[in-house]
Design an enzyme around this catalytic site. Sequence first.
Site, mmCIF file in Angstrom:
data_model
loop_
_atom_site.group_PDB
_atom_site.id
_atom_site.type_symbol
_atom_site.label_atom_id
_atom_site.label_comp_id
_atom_site.label_asym_id
_atom_site.label_seq_id
_atom_site.Cartn_x
_atom_site.Cartn_y
_atom_site.Cartn_z
ATOM 1 N N GLU A 1 43.141 44.501 32.337
ATOM 2 C CA GLU A 1 41.752 44.492 32.786
ATOM 3 C C GLU A 1 41.557 45.627 33.798
ATOM 4 O O GLU A 1 42.399 45.784 34.674
ATOM 5 C CB GLU A 1 41.378 43.161 33.452
ATOM 6 C CG GLU A 1 39.883 43.107 33.743
ATOM 7 C CD GLU A 1 39.418 41.756 34.306
ATOM 8 O OE1 GLU A 1 40.259 40.887 34.593
ATOM 9 O OE2 GLU A 1 38.214 41.602 34.457
ATOM 10 N N GLY B 1 44.855 40.557 43.216
ATOM 11 C CA GLY B 1 45.432 39.248 43.531
ATOM 12 C C GLY B 1 46.196 38.643 42.366
ATOM 13 O O GLY B 1 47.357 38.263 42.498
ATOM 14 N N ALA B 2 45.529 38.554 41.220
ATOM 15 C CA ALA B 2 46.164 37.946 40.059
ATOM 16 C C ALA B 2 45.323 38.229 38.830
ATOM 17 O O ALA B 2 44.180 38.690 38.947
ATOM 18 C CB ALA B 2 46.297 36.437 40.252
ATOM 19 N N GLU C 1 42.554 31.629 38.548
ATOM 20 C CA GLU C 1 43.062 32.168 37.275
ATOM 21 C C GLU C 1 43.089 31.080 36.207
ATOM 22 O O GLU C 1 42.774 31.325 35.043
ATOM 23 C CB GLU C 1 44.450 32.786 37.444
ATOM 24 C CG GLU C 1 44.551 33.865 38.534
ATOM 25 C CD GLU C 1 43.457 34.904 38.514
ATOM 26 O OE1 GLU C 1 42.960 35.233 37.424
ATOM 27 O OE2 GLU C 1 43.075 35.393 39.614
ATOM 28 N N HIS D 1 39.668 30.496 34.746
ATOM 29 C CA HIS D 1 39.255 31.546 33.815
ATOM 30 C C HIS D 1 39.563 31.173 32.358
ATOM 31 O O HIS D 1 38.972 31.743 31.446
ATOM 32 C CB HIS D 1 39.990 32.851 34.115
ATOM 33 C CG HIS D 1 39.253 33.789 35.031
ATOM 34 N ND1 HIS D 1 37.926 34.084 34.895
ATOM 35 C CD2 HIS D 1 39.690 34.531 36.096
ATOM 36 C CE1 HIS D 1 37.572 34.966 35.831
ATOM 37 N NE2 HIS D 1 38.615 35.253 36.577
HETATM 38 N N1 TRP Z 1 40.240 39.343 36.566
HETATM 39 C C1 TRP Z 1 41.044 39.280 37.740
HETATM 40 C C2 TRP Z 1 40.596 38.077 38.525
HETATM 41 O O1 TRP Z 1 39.533 38.011 39.031
HETATM 42 C C3 TRP Z 1 40.967 40.443 38.633
HETATM 43 C C4 TRP Z 1 41.315 41.790 38.147
HETATM 44 C C5 TRP Z 1 40.495 42.722 37.646
HETATM 45 C C6 TRP Z 1 42.533 42.437 38.260
HETATM 46 N N2 TRP Z 1 41.127 43.904 37.468
HETATM 47 C C7 TRP Z 1 42.370 43.768 37.844
HETATM 48 C C8 TRP Z 1 43.745 42.009 38.714
HETATM 49 C C9 TRP Z 1 43.387 44.684 37.913
HETATM 50 C C10 TRP Z 1 44.771 42.926 38.751
HETATM 51 C C11 TRP Z 1 44.600 44.238 38.385
HETATM 52 O O2 TRP Z 1 41.250 37.124 38.629
HETATM 53 ZN ZN ZN Z 2 38.569 36.327 38.338
#
Ligand code: TRP
Ligand code: ZN
Length: 852
Positions: free
Chosen positions: A119, A260-261, A297, A300
């Site tokens: 992502e 973060g994750a 997470e 999600h």
């Molecule tokens: N989708 C992740 C969250 O909100 C966050 C995220 C977006 C992310 N881009 C990223 C995490 C790149 C790590 C690296 O939980």
């Molecule tokens: Zn998220």
Amino acid sequence: MSEAQVKHLKDYTAPTFTINHIDLNVILDGENTKVVALSKVSRRNEHQLDLILDGEQLNLVSVKLNGKGCEYRQTDSQLVIATSESEFELEITTALNPEANTSLEGLYMSDGAYCTQCEAEGFRRITYFLDRPDVLATYTVRIEADKAEFPFLLSNGNVIERGEMPRSGRHFVRWQDPFPKPSYLFALVAGDFDLLEDHFITMSGRNVTLQVFVDKGNLHKADHAMISLKKSMKWDEERFGLEYDLDIYMIVAVDFFNMGAMENKGLNVFNTKYVLADKASATDEDYHGIESVVGHEYFHNWTGNRVTCRDWFQLSLKEGLTVFRDQEFSSDLGSRAVNRIHAIKVMKNQQFAEDSGPMSHPIRPESVIEMNNFYTVTVYNKGAEVIRMMHTILGEAAFQAGMKCYFERHDGQAVTCDDFVNAMAEASGKDLQQFRRWYSQAGTPVVIVEDDFNPESGQYTLTIKQSVESHGVKGQTLHIPFSIEILNAEGASVINKVFDVKKATQQFTFDGFAAKPVASLLQDFSAPVKLQYEFSFDQLVHIMRFASSEVARWEASVQLFSQSVWENVAQLSAKEVMSVDPRVVEAFRGVILDAGLDQALVSEILSFPAASALIEQVSSVDLDGLQMAREFVIEEIASATQDELLARYRELTVIDNPSARAFKNVALSLLSTVSQEYETLVVEQFNCSTNMTDSLAALKAAMTGQFDCLSKLLADFEATWHTTPLVMDKWFTLQALSNTDDVIDSIKHLTHHNSFSFSNPNRVRSLIGAFAAGNTYQFHRKDGSGYAYLTQILIKLNKSNPQVASRMITPLIQFAKFDHARQDLMKQSLATLQNLPDLSKDLYEKVNKALN
Ligand code: TRP
Ligand code: ZN
């Protein structure tokens, strides 16, 4: 780099091809790593357009269409395949060098383990693909690697095959994910880990295997993450009726991570910061952070994965909603008021700043250069506030009906924010037409309230005016749920309800008052707006004593403190002596002595707003005056209440729970501002501490009081923890926040410390990020050395990890409130960045917005 790189929401078109299935074969072999991607492609348009795939920094080895060579051309970021076929198989082989990948996007190495981050647009760094969230495919993934070095080979879904290649010492695993997903949710991890295993029985009786993978030697620090995961699964079933859908759920903790994750289907990848904890090394706050990120997470899986985003402009569809859900999770499990206070602080201290700065954007942005720049407090936290407002307007039952409708309609689809609001509106029967403007308008709305009391009629009238503006453009009138509690002169609650404010100016009249009542306004921060009402000290004290809402009491205390600071800033500039109104001191003494108040709430009330939070309340700031006034007010309150603080400190120090610790430690911090005599207390706490919360609080107090013991305590701490990176981060941060004139030199020196590394984002953030974002006075030094130092670091990170660089630039682009001399220095630094020959898209977007 140019404006040509800007992408607009209005230009969205459906994909002309889609890929329903992809079969990946990933051969992990250091710099000779290879990826063979076999995709089933179908044409979705009648016209004979070329197939255009995304790809970045890829080494293309071969392309085959239906098993044969084909015509193609490559650009910097695309692979264009000329074909007239409608359904075909495409085999693309790329060569990668994960060890050289310092951006931590795509396939990279973290401490000897292979891992991926896709992502938002990282999959295109692994293979050429339709790397957009509205292309949903099922995945089978074969991973092959050396068996001794990489015993665990993980990907999304379930294992369908394992095998060995004994002659080469290699092995492989094949995974299958039955749920179609966008490429950003793909993940792969290969490495050697300690594994904590457990299971969860879902509401329909299915047995799900739960696995937490951590670096060798850290098994004892994985329990809290596992407990948090089980709580999350249970909570989502009970509150949202949502059940997990695969037979296995994996979490892998890695040390090198940009955020973060990440919620990859069935295989979350986490920053170690949000997994590893034990009492000795993690603070109560760390424990809370882990619970909330594990929850986030996990949640999600439904809000993001089962129903995903049509395009990246819709990011808040999944992030705003999932933050709302994780906030509710924390609030149902812990203190609702304290969790709400934390969320409000993020909004007022960070989101308001973003919304009044050059990066101001609606929760659904309309144009983007680098998508990574839009994982913002606006999209996440204001996005969550927008969901919360819908929840307030609809109520829990209708909101849940809306969720149900949303999943019934859109399970397995990639949809828009509008689709979500439609489901909410239709399931509840509420008209949300005007409400939708929250998605398209940037800027923080201002709500001005005036009141009037007519002693003859006993009528009390509130006049509410709203307006919103961003980048000089006026927005339309919003639907604002506005919560009001009216307290009569005796403190009884007469009215307590949420009013729908839908017009530019609206009046509410209340009858039957013998004397002028006090209104507690925008209770619980019922809408993400700036409230303007001239509260008197007496009104604030009244609210602090009598409001039904603990959050409202806290808000009133923040106001009381802030007003006192601003009065003193004015005194200073008028060359008059500073003073604190006795009513202010007495209000805080009352809080300290009130045994009926939740200790965690008291600690929030006594953790006075930081300088950065105070700056957010004004349109321009005299930073030097602010520093003197803020310190003066804190010291006055602390010294007037030191006996009470000390008594509560002694009483709470024997109690082993997070709330008691929070209160005790804020008391210690206040006492340390009063006099040198409290140094012994600090040293005693440090030496007797059995947990990281107390140790760190003692260190902080030693720094606040500028006690002689500080250097010894820092050295002791370092000796104990120098082999534990996450704890050394706390040690770095503490020193980065020191308000001393030599702090920049000391930070430069610390960058050479054995525990520091520029390639690890946690280290960089803990030292340099903390300095820039948290050490307000020293970062904004008049001599510009704070700006110059950050710039020097950003130039370095621009090459190695642009995503991290771009997140750290924030305090440099939010310059509007500072004096001209400082603004000029900040702009000079930005101009230096603007002139870099190899400026990344990430920094380019922010620097240009700031300077234009
Ligand atoms: N989708 C992740 C969250 O909100 C966050 C995220 C977006 C992310 N881009 C990223 C995490 C790149 C790590 C690296 O939980
Ligand atoms: Zn998220």
